[in-house]
Design an enzyme around this catalytic site. Structure first.
Site, PDB file in Angstrom:
ATOM      1  N   HIS A   1      -2.108   2.728   8.749  1.00 59.11           N
ATOM      2  CA  HIS A   1      -1.646   3.160   7.430  1.00 59.11           C
ATOM      3  C   HIS A   1      -1.516   4.681   7.395  1.00 59.11           C
ATOM      4  O   HIS A   1      -2.511   5.392   7.510  1.00 59.11           O
ATOM      5  CB  HIS A   1      -2.655   2.694   6.384  1.00 59.11           C
ATOM      6  CG  HIS A   1      -2.277   3.015   4.977  1.00 59.11           C
ATOM      7  ND1 HIS A   1      -2.990   3.894   4.206  1.00 59.11           N
ATOM      8  CD2 HIS A   1      -1.249   2.571   4.207  1.00 59.11           C
ATOM      9  CE1 HIS A   1      -2.430   3.974   3.005  1.00 59.11           C
ATOM     10  NE2 HIS A   1      -1.380   3.168   2.979  1.00 59.11           N
TER      11      HIS A   1
ATOM     12  N   HIS B   1       3.934  10.585   1.901  1.00 67.25           N
ATOM     13  CA  HIS B   1       3.596   9.511   0.988  1.00 67.25           C
ATOM     14  C   HIS B   1       4.309   9.651  -0.336  1.00 67.25           C
ATOM     15  O   HIS B   1       4.639   8.662  -0.993  1.00 67.25           O
ATOM     16  CB  HIS B   1       2.073   9.482   0.751  1.00 67.25           C
ATOM     17  CG  HIS B   1       1.649   8.368  -0.154  1.00 67.25           C
ATOM     18  ND1 HIS B   1       1.199   8.574  -1.431  1.00 67.25           N
ATOM     19  CD2 HIS B   1       1.626   7.025   0.040  1.00 67.25           C
ATOM     20  CE1 HIS B   1       0.908   7.415  -1.989  1.00 67.25           C
ATOM     21  NE2 HIS B   1       1.154   6.456  -1.115  1.00 67.25           N
TER      22      HIS B   1
END
Ligand code: G3P
Ligand code: CA
Length: 745
Positions: free
Chosen positions: A204, A246
């Site tokens: 991740h 992100h």
């Protein structure tokens, strides 16, 4: 008064406090100091260092398994010697024929007479690694080579033995000659993934728990530590290049000018001070620096910083660039070129509606980039999004136009949130509307999987939900997020053990995990996907040094192998029961394997549930096609012994948790001995407080034979300073067993 009552009930053959007090109807002992001819032994210490031999020949005991001898009497299997691999290199593995005469009445005489033995050996060099007696012609097997714990005679007269070190099944001729290479134990975890495939580990934002997220360094570490896929979240630069961040906000700033969260050091670049602005991002005013206001060249002058410095520190701040998607693909290609390993990429297009409002179609940009870079293998890409319309557009329009067909994943956030494309068009539904059975079936029309917030899988109380089962029923893969090692992200039920959380999700059947710590994910998944079950004593670990930071790749506790081995009454199936729980399996559950002697196929016959995870099993013996007897015991000895039991376990009937049903048939800590046959019996009650009890055999429907393993030269069962003998018990059961033909003879 109580004393009198105890004596009275004992004389009547009854029991107090239990309806399972078997009755002692026969008794014999074999003295601890019983030796057989052979070389001196006991020269090795606990660390394997050689000293003077303690014994001039071979101790016969302890015994770890019993069967009827083909010609009459009994055959007992010697345990591995002096308790460990290190100290048993001069203990020869044998089976001893023992003639037993039971003491059946006061004044009678019980006898145990040791006869001939079968020496286990490997003269045909079937063992594929160096054994203790490697160079000798007979290659006699020792307790440092195998830890033999259970056995059975096959109809063809050959001998099958269960070992704990591998664990292995060992196949010998009747004369003890090894017939084939030790048979390793396959890993049969039975994870309920969608297609029984191995779960994937998704790094991740890379290995964002250990490096600043979305940097090539973070992705590199993720790959090196075992990620199957790496996850770049994607936003767009002013000049239309997809970069890994992100959020479009690369540093958020509050009204006072203080940086509140940042993934780059942009706020410390005075040349970009004028780019500070406030924008509405998915309906919320956000002040900060936005990627789409910078060219790629400008962004390349910045350096990544840790987003969560209070938790993860700043050690790597200022070292790494912001990478483009093309550079992420190049990294993966480089790994493939150097190692052959095909790592996948799991891109997420961030805020599609937000970028569309600026005239940017990030889905199109993603497919264009993947095509340009030639990275369109559907086995190595998942495309994910928190919105829905862009995924449908990808499926229906963008990918067909481009001639690619990549699996899509619908992300499902927490129930208080909503896909922003729904919000933007005035649809008031939240993410829970994507979790109904009908919605999951609809998702399956455009996506291959769902990526749910992990609380959809395991609720706030730590309970597994039915989400995975329902998503699988719709044909969807399930890749939940985000698994993190740090205590703030773990429910109290895991007691700060992130692996416990991952194991629960894997047991629920997830097909992959998003984790900030792919090293942890890979280790946990590896426990399930390892090809074999191996204990730390497995010879593979002696030959190959464990990887740095990994003390052992074993997925079974020390000496946790095949403690019980039995043959089905029809002679076709060998059952082998592990003594310890395979890492990752539910606590206290032991795998019972079935090995088909004709096809050599292994299957999982079931799981035996211990009364307490700290207990262990001691032996396994057949009753009929559907039932076996199992010895279960605690680690207590003498006054600390509490649980020494014989259970009848069903191979067919299961408890609600899927474990095999079992029924107590004899409590060895409460045996009625009305005749006082055993010297230790007090007030008509006999107890069997040995730490290990490893021999059980059905003699007839009402009678079983039980014997301890004295762990020679062990002490403590009958007194702190008293050497443990082997005691043989003939026990009449409260209720008869239903025997298959041939069992008990
Ligand atoms: O994409 C799924 C996972 O990454 C969770 O979302 O917010 O970390 O991108 P996020
Ligand atoms: Ca993401």
């Amino acid at each position: 008064m109580r004393h009198t009552l105890v004596r009275l009930t004992a004389l009547l053959g009854l029991s107090l406090g239990s309806t399972h007090a078997a009755t002692l109807v026969g008794y014999a002992e074999l003295p601890a100091d019983t030796f057989a001819a052979g070389p001196p032994s006991g020269a090795f210490g606990a660390q394997g260092l050689r000293g003077p031999a303690r014994f001039s020949s071979q101790p016969v005991q302890g015994f770890s398994g019993v069967r009827r001898a083909p010609g009459g009497g009994y055959v007992f299997l010697s345990d591995n010697g002096f308790g460990s691999k290190a100290n048993s290199a001069d203990y020869l593995l044998r089976l001893y024929r023992v003639n037993l005469t039971a003491k059946t009445a006061p004044g009678g005489q019980g006898r145990a007479e040791v006869g001939t033995s079968i020496q286990l050996r490997d003269p045909d060099r079937k063992v594929t690694w160096p054994i203790v007696n490697e160079a000798s012609p007979e290659r006699l097997l020792t307790g440092a080579d195998f830890d033999v714990e259970g056995f059975a005679f096959a109809p063809d007269g050959t001998l099958w033995v269960g070992d704990e070190f591998g664990p292995f099944l060992l196949h010998f001729a009747a004369d003890g000659r090894l017939l084939e290479a030790p048979i390793p134990t396959p890993n049969l975890p039975g994870l309920p993934t969608l297609r029984n495939q191995a779960p994937i580990v998704i790094g991740h934002r890379g290995s964002s728990g250990t490096r600043p997220e979305h940097t090539l360094e973070s992705y590199r570490v993720a790959i090196e530590t075992g990620a199957d896929f790496i996850e770049p979240d994607l936003v767009v630069t002013k000049d239309g290049v997809l970069i890994a961040r992100h959020e479009p906000v690369i540093a958020a700033v509050d009204a006072s000018g203080k940086v509140t969260e940042a993934t780059t050091d942009v706020a410390s670049h005075p040349e970009f001070a004028s780019r500070l602005t406030t924008k509405k991002l998915d309906g919320v005013d956000v002040r900060g620096y936005f990627a789409e206001d910078f060219t790629l060249a400008e962004l390349k002058t910045l350096r990544a910083v840790e987003r969560l410095p209070a938790l993860r520190g700043k050690a790597y701040d200022g070292q790494f660039e912001v990478p483009t998607l093309a550079e992420v693909i190049a990294l993966v290609r480089d790994v493939e070129a150097r190692t052959g390993r095909k790592v996948g990429i799991y891109p997420e297009t961030k805020h599609p509606t937000y970028f569309a409002a600026q005239g940017l179609n990030t889905s199109q940009l993603l497919i264009d980039t993947l095509k340009k870079e030639g990275f369109t293998d559907p086995g190595r890409v998942f495309v994910q999004s928190f919105e829905t319309a862009n995924l449908r557009d990808l499926k229906t329009n963008i990918m067909p136009r481009a001639g690619v067909n990549l699996p899509l994943v619908q992300l499902v956030s927490s129930p208080d949130e909503a896909p922003y494309d729904w919000v933007a068009r005035g649809d008031a539904r939240k993410y829970d509307a994507l979790t109904t059975d009908a919605a999951l079936r609809d998702i399956a029309t455009y996506a291959s999987g769902v990526g749910p917030y992990k609380r959809w899988i395991i609720d706030d109380g730590g309970k597994t939900t039915n989400f995975v089962t329902r998503a699988h029923a719709a044909g969807l893969l399930v890749h939940p997020w985000t698994f993190r090692n740090e205590p703030p992200y773990l429910l109290p039920v895991y007691a700060n053990d992130p692996e416990a959380e991952m194991r629960q999700a894997l047991r629920a059947g997830v097909d992959g995990l998003f984790t900030d710590f792919p090293a942890t994910g890979a280790r946990v998944v590896g426990q399930y996907t390892a090809a074999e079950v191996r204990s730390p004593q497995n010879p593979a670990f002696a030959l190959v040094a464990p990887a740095p930071g990994q003390p052992s790749a074993a997925n079974l506790g020390s000496s946790g192998g095949f403690e019980g081995v039995s043959l089905s009454p029809d002679g076709k199936t060998l059952y082998a029961l592990l003594e310890k729980t395979v890492v990752g399996d539910p606590a206290g559950q032991l795998r019972l394997h079935a090995f088909d002697l004709a096809s050599r196929k292994w299957t999982l016959a079931g799981r035996y549930l211990l009364d307490d995870p700290a207990n262990a099993i001691g032996d396994l013996t057949p009753v009929n096609a559907d039932e076996s007897l199992v010895i279960e015991r605690d680690n207590g000895s003498g006054p600390t012994a509490k649980v020494k039991r014989v259970y009848r376990v069903s191979l067919r009937e299961k408890n609600t948790d899927g474990t095999l049903k079992k029924t107590l048939v004899a409590d060895l800590m409460n045996v009625s001995d009305p005749q006082g046959l055993a010297p230790s019996t007090r007030n008509g009650v006999f107890t069997f407080p040995y730490v290990t009890i490893e021999n059980v055999l059905v003699l007839d429907a009402n009678t079983i034979l039980v014997a301890n393993d004295n762990n020679y030269p062990g002490m403590g069962g009958r007194g702190a300073d008293v050497k443990d003998h082997t005691e043989f018990l003939w026990l009449r059961l409260d209720a008869p067993l239903t025997l298959a033909p041939g069992v008990g003879r």
